[in-house]
Motif scaffolding. Structure first.
Motif, PDB file in Angstrom:
ATOM      1  N   VAL A  75       0.868  -1.184   0.000  1.00  0.00           N
ATOM      2  CA  VAL A  75       0.000   0.000   0.000  1.00  0.00           C
ATOM      3  C   VAL A  75       0.903   1.231   0.000  1.00  0.00           C
ATOM      4  CG1 VAL A  75      -1.965  -1.087   1.150  1.00  0.00           C
ATOM      5  CG2 VAL A  75      -0.139  -0.043   2.530  1.00  0.00           C
ATOM      6  N   PRO A  76       0.367   2.397  -0.382  1.00  0.00           N
ATOM      7  CA  PRO A  76       1.186   3.618  -0.341  1.00  0.00           C
ATOM      8  C   PRO A  76       1.673   3.903   1.080  1.00  0.00           C
ATOM      9  CG  PRO A  76      -0.841   3.992  -1.567  1.00  0.00           C
ATOM     10  CD  PRO A  76      -0.987   2.656  -0.909  1.00  0.00           C
ATOM     11  N   ARG A  77       2.807   4.575   1.169  1.00  0.00           N
ATOM     12  CA  ARG A  77       3.393   4.904   2.473  1.00  0.00           C
ATOM     13  C   ARG A  77       2.762   6.201   2.990  1.00  0.00           C
ATOM     14  NH1 ARG A  77       9.572   3.234   3.281  1.00  0.00           N
ATOM     15  NH2 ARG A  77       9.646   3.203   5.550  1.00  0.00           N
ATOM     16  N   THR A  78       1.456   6.151   3.151  1.00  0.00           N
ATOM     17  CA  THR A  78       0.683   7.330   3.516  1.00  0.00           C
ATOM     18  C   THR A  78      -0.360   6.951   4.554  1.00  0.00           C
ATOM     19  OG1 THR A  78      -0.953   6.908   1.796  1.00  0.00           O
ATOM     20  CG2 THR A  78       0.937   8.286   1.189  1.00  0.00           C
ATOM     21  N   SER A  79      -1.063   7.946   5.043  1.00  0.00           N
ATOM     22  CA  SER A  79      -2.156   7.686   5.980  1.00  0.00           C
ATOM     23  C   SER A  79      -3.232   6.821   5.335  1.00  0.00           C
ATOM     24  CB  SER A  79      -2.761   9.011   6.448  1.00  0.00           C
ATOM     25  OG  SER A  79      -1.782   9.833   7.062  1.00  0.00           O
ATOM     26  N   ASP A  80      -3.483   7.012   4.042  1.00  0.00           N
ATOM     27  CA  ASP A  80      -4.455   6.177   3.341  1.00  0.00           C
ATOM     28  C   ASP A  80      -4.010   4.708   3.331  1.00  0.00           C
ATOM     29  OD1 ASP A  80      -6.198   8.291   2.635  1.00  0.00           O
ATOM     30  OD2 ASP A  80      -4.889   8.816   0.942  1.00  0.00           O
ATOM     31  N   GLY A  81      -2.737   4.478   3.040  1.00  0.00           N
ATOM     32  CA  GLY A  81      -2.235   3.114   3.019  1.00  0.00           C
ATOM     33  C   GLY A  81      -2.290   2.462   4.383  1.00  0.00           C
ATOM     34  N   PHE A  82      -1.956   3.229   5.419  1.00  0.00           N
ATOM     35  CA  PHE A  82      -2.001   2.712   6.784  1.00  0.00           C
ATOM     36  C   PHE A  82      -3.437   2.305   7.139  1.00  0.00           C
ATOM     37  CE2 PHE A  82      -2.301   3.159  11.396  1.00  0.00           C
ATOM     38  CZ  PHE A  82      -1.186   2.454  11.821  1.00  0.00           C
ATOM     39  N   GLY A  83      -4.419   3.144   6.785  1.00  0.00           N
ATOM     40  CA  GLY A  83      -5.813   2.818   7.067  1.00  0.00           C
ATOM     41  C   GLY A  83      -6.276   1.586   6.315  1.00  0.00           C
ATOM     42  N   ALA A  84      -5.865   1.445   5.054  1.00  0.00           N
ATOM     43  CA  ALA A  84      -6.250   0.281   4.258  1.00  0.00           C
ATOM     44  C   ALA A  84      -5.699  -1.005   4.869  1.00  0.00           C
ATOM     45  CB  ALA A  84      -5.750   0.445   2.825  1.00  0.00           C
ATOM     46  N   GLY A 130      -7.402   9.473   9.906  1.00  0.00           N
ATOM     47  CA  GLY A 130      -6.228   8.964  10.614  1.00  0.00           C
ATOM     48  C   GLY A 130      -4.932   9.436   9.976  1.00  0.00           C
ATOM     49  N   THR A 131      -3.855   9.432  10.764  1.00  0.00           N
ATOM     50  CA  THR A 131      -2.535   9.847  10.263  1.00  0.00           C
ATOM     51  C   THR A 131      -1.509   8.771  10.553  1.00  0.00           C
ATOM     52  OG1 THR A 131      -2.050  11.001  12.333  1.00  0.00           O
ATOM     53  CG2 THR A 131      -3.060  12.299  10.572  1.00  0.00           C
ATOM     54  N   LEU A 132      -0.346   8.929   9.950  1.00  0.00           N
ATOM     55  CA  LEU A 132       0.697   7.917  10.073  1.00  0.00           C
ATOM     56  C   LEU A 132       1.304   7.851  11.471  1.00  0.00           C
ATOM     57  CD1 LEU A 132       2.934   7.928   6.868  1.00  0.00           C
ATOM     58  CD2 LEU A 132       1.619   6.042   7.810  1.00  0.00           C
ATOM     59  N   GLY A 133       1.436   8.941  12.149  1.00  0.00           N
ATOM     60  CA  GLY A 133       2.188   8.960  13.396  1.00  0.00           C
ATOM     61  C   GLY A 133       3.565   9.563  13.165  1.00  0.00           C
ATOM     62  N   ASP A 134       4.263   9.876  14.268  1.00  0.00           N
ATOM     63  CA  ASP A 134       5.514  10.639  14.171  1.00  0.00           C
ATOM     64  C   ASP A 134       6.618   9.887  13.439  1.00  0.00           C
ATOM     65  OD1 ASP A 134       4.138  12.493  15.612  1.00  0.00           O
ATOM     66  OD2 ASP A 134       5.058  11.994  17.536  1.00  0.00           O
ATOM     67  N   GLY A 157      -9.028   8.102  -0.791  1.00  0.00           N
ATOM     68  CA  GLY A 157      -7.642   7.638  -0.750  1.00  0.00           C
ATOM     69  C   GLY A 157      -7.523   6.226  -0.208  1.00  0.00           C
ATOM     70  N   VAL A 158      -8.328   5.893   0.799  1.00  0.00           N
ATOM     71  CA  VAL A 158      -8.300   4.539   1.352  1.00  0.00           C
ATOM     72  C   VAL A 158      -8.783   3.536   0.307  1.00  0.00           C
ATOM     73  CG1 VAL A 158      -9.308   3.021   3.095  1.00  0.00           C
ATOM     74  CG2 VAL A 158      -8.535   5.310   3.742  1.00  0.00           C
ATOM     75  N   ARG A 159      -9.826   3.881  -0.430  1.00  0.00           N
ATOM     76  CA  ARG A 159     -10.318   2.983  -1.492  1.00  0.00           C
ATOM     77  C   ARG A 159      -9.232   2.724  -2.539  1.00  0.00           C
ATOM     78  NH1 ARG A 159     -14.648  -0.066  -0.223  1.00  0.00           N
ATOM     79  NH2 ARG A 159     -16.327   1.172   0.726  1.00  0.00           N
ATOM     80  N   LEU A 160      -8.524   3.768  -2.935  1.00  0.00           N
ATOM     81  CA  LEU A 160      -7.438   3.581  -3.906  1.00  0.00           C
ATOM     82  C   LEU A 160      -6.338   2.685  -3.332  1.00  0.00           C
ATOM     83  CD1 LEU A 160      -7.088   7.178  -5.408  1.00  0.00           C
ATOM     84  CD2 LEU A 160      -8.174   5.169  -6.440  1.00  0.00           C
ATOM     85  N   ALA A 161      -6.042   2.839  -2.045  1.00  0.00           N
ATOM     86  CA  ALA A 161      -5.024   2.002  -1.404  1.00  0.00           C
ATOM     87  C   ALA A 161      -5.473   0.544  -1.353  1.00  0.00           C
ATOM     88  CB  ALA A 161      -4.727   2.526   0.001  1.00  0.00           C
ATOM     89  N   LEU A 162      -6.756   0.287  -1.158  1.00  0.00           N
ATOM     90  CA  LEU A 162      -7.275  -1.083  -1.177  1.00  0.00           C
ATOM     91  C   LEU A 162      -7.106  -1.709  -2.558  1.00  0.00           C
ATOM     92  CD1 LEU A 162     -10.548  -0.628   0.924  1.00  0.00           C
ATOM     93  CD2 LEU A 162      -8.509  -1.919   1.600  1.00  0.00           C
TER      94      LEU A 162
END
Length: 648
Positions: free
Chosen positions: A227-236, A309-313, A334-339
């Protein structure tokens, strides 16, 4: 605790507690999967030397010193160092750090920062190619480790700019200390160390990222994806972990502990979903069939829960040093695209050979997710047996009871807990040989198949070493400082094993002398020392009869069954004798195989007079497409046995 980027390469973290210790740190965009095989261990050793030097007391003035806390972390594609303590101690230690990168601090006593644990090493290796990540787990080294570590240390200097880096602190007055402020690290399009391309999401990930099956079930991993290295990818990733839980429930399987591990892989996150305990092969197919075909069918309510949601520090810093600038919170779109990215890069941990017969779901799953590579298979090769079946220890190099060295594969067989396991490596795909101080070898191929053995424990050690030298010619040699036993302990154990074998052979000879007289002693003594004969070899039997079993030959036998055919020739001696199909026990790869219905020319039970000979074929069948390690055990009416092997 909140964080903000006050400059493109500086993250200021505000602590919830005003009296929290000061800290300052740096993250680098380099990790173990960026380390080529010839530099295995160098990055961890460089970081260890830096940590050890920074942990020394720092001078604060006449008679005053301070002792900082140093924390170092090494991951798949990033590493980091932070200094914590009183503000004046942190400032002094950070200033001193700048003098260490070019200093001679990597000595023989340098302690290495351990490599990260890989949740599914086989899959990561398939995606990123040959690098030091898997071998770092067993502390593999090259002789010039410290020279290479010193070179890596010079490259890590934040002021040199050779490696992307970003800084963090919880004190505004420390921002820019020693290294100033600059631009954010830029994304690069480099390949991995062996030339394998970086992953590209959005449907252009390359062959190593395409959906499919990794034939590996000796793992707690169920699947992996990018998944992308983003908040969207983390959520997916979190949503797909929940979807896996639903798949367990829908399959009627007792829900295990299901976890998710995320590791950096350049511009992407490599996500592994695992279960504890591992499901059986049957349940693995049921669960993954449900999961894989519904990976993107996540309810909107679930997606809405992770939006914002966000990635964190620290994951955010890791993303920055790998060139990912996106810092926006997750959005439903963005989450849908990451899925979709996850589904397009999905790898399932399955063994195609264990698919349930007649299961339409399993058939469809393997059609949609074909095997990405084939496991190594055993072929003909010279067999070498251990002196004794009971191992001198539980280390992998000590538990092997026999090995085969062939032109195309190496294999070893291990008996543990009453079960037999065989490990096979492809000779043409070998990437490294790791030797320990006792002479133990771990032979590794590109798919991380590993054959472990210690030649000291085997009969015919010199012949085995010669064959291994030929098979391993040109393969990089590494070493590990850890050995389960010393070389002298192994030799002592082997000497005792040899004496025990010699005693058993002597006892057998004395028994034969008492029962049968001198005429058959030479044959039985030879059989006791080496009871396995090559296909085609003629053997003298009790009563003066002779027999040979010729090379196995594969032929079609219908209904997906392959027939394995051997030819038997039996000649009678002075004593009455007879021979028939029931006197033979066939085995293929250590498993008994059934006899196929008789065909024209098959051997039939017959009495054989002196001077007469009979011959015929015996045909056996099992699923498969090649003859591998085929043996035939013959037992006469008195219980004497002879084995013929296609690998001798």
């Amino acid at each position: 605790m909140t964080a903000q980027w006050v400059h493109a390469d500086w993250q200021l973290i505000e602590d919830d507690e005003p009296d929290a210790p000061a800290f300052i740190g740096v993250s680098w965009g380099i990790g173990v999967i960026d380390e080529p095989l010839e530099r295995v261990g160098a990055l961890g050793t460089a970081l260890g030397a830096l940590r050890d030097e920074l942990a020394r007391p720092v001078e604060l003035g006449p008679g005053l010193t301070g002792l900082p806390e140093i924390v170092v972390d090494l991951d798949t594609d990033t590493c980091a160092l932070s200094i914590r303590g009183r503000a004046d101690v942190v400032r002094s230690a950070w200033a001193r750090m700048g003098t260490l990168f070019a200093a001679d601090i990597v000595g023989e006593g340098a302690t290495e920062v351990p490599a990260p644990q890989l949740p599914w090493a086989t899959d990561l290796a398939f995606r990123t190619g040959v690098n030091s990540a898997p071998l770092a787990q067993i502390h593999a080294r090259r002789p010039d480790l410290h020279e290479r570590a010193a070179d890596v240390l010079r490259r890590l200097d934040p002021g040199a700019g050779d490696v992307p880096r970003a800084f963090c602190t919880n004190r505004a007055e420390l921002v820019g200390l020693a290294y100033g402020t600059g631009a954010a690290p830029r994304a690069d399009a480099r390949a991995w160390p062996d030339g394998s391309p970086y992953p590209v999401l959005g449907g252009a990930g390359g062959d190593a990222q395409r959906p499919g099956v990794i034939p590996d079930t000796d793992t707690s991993a169920l699947c992996s994806f990018l998944v992308p290295r983003t908040s969207d990818g983390f959520g997916a990733a979190q949503l797909l972990r929940n979807q896996m839980l639903e798949a367990f429930r829908a399959a009627g399987v007792q829900t295990p502990q299901v976890g998710v591990a995320m590791r950096g892989m350049g511009p992407a996150l490599h996500v592994t979903i695992m279960s504890d305990p591992q499901p059986s092969d049957e349940f693995r197919y049921q669960v993954l069939s449900r999961f894989a075909h519904r990976a993107t069918m996540i309810p909107d309510t679930w997606v809405d829960e992770v939006a914002g949601g966000t990635l964190g520090d620290w994951p955010r810093r890791d993303a920055v040093v790998r060139g990912t600038a996106d810092d926006a919170p997750a959005t439903p779109h963005g989450v849908r695209l990451a899925l979709v990215d996850a589904a397009a890069t999905m790898h399932l941990a399955l063994d195609p050979k264990t698919a349930p017969d007649g299961d339409e779901g399993a058939r469809r799953l393997l059609a949609d997710y074909p095997p990405l590579f084939e496991l190594a298979q055993r072929v003909h090769g010279k067999m070498f047996r251990a002196w004794r079946l009971d191992a001198p220890g539980d280390h992998p190099t000590l538990q092997v009871n026999h090995v085969r060295v062939g032109a195309h594969t190496l294999s070893c067989s291990v008996v543990a807990g009453g079960l037999s396991y065989t490990y096979v490596a492809n000779v043409s795909e070998l990437v490294a040989v790791v030797e320990d101080p006792s002479g133990g070898l771990r032979i590794v191929d590109r798919a991380l198949n590993m054959v472990s053995l210690n030649p000291e424990l085997f009969r015919g050690r010199r012949r085995l070493l010669k064959r291994l030298d030929r098979a391993l010619a040109g393969v990089p040699r590494l070493s590990t400082p850890v050995a389960p036993l010393s070389r002298e302990e192994l030799r002592t154990w082997t000497r005792k094993a040899r004496r025990g074998t010699s005693g058993r052979v002597t006892a057998l000879v004395l028994l034969v002398l008492l029962i049968a007289g001198w005429n058959i002693v030479p044959r039985l003594l030879e059989d006791a020392a080496d009871p396995v004969r090559a296909m085609g070899e003629t053997v003298g039997l009790a009563g003066g009869a002779t027999m040979s079993v010729s090379d196995a030959d594969a032929r079609a036998a219908g209904d997906g069954v392959v027939g394995y055919q051997v030819r038997v020739e039996f000649c009678g001696g002075p004593a009455a004798s007879n021979v028939g199909p029931g006197d033979f026990l066939p085995r293929l790869a250590d498993e008994t195989v059934p006899r196929v219905a008789p065909v024209d020319g098959d051997l039939e039970r017959a009495a054989v007079a002196a001077g007469e000979c009979v011959d015929g074929t015996l045909t056996y069948g099992t699923e498969g497409d090649s003859v591998q390690d085929f043996t035939v055990l013959y037992t006469d009416t008195e219980g004497a046995q002879v084995t013929w092997s296609s690998a001798e």
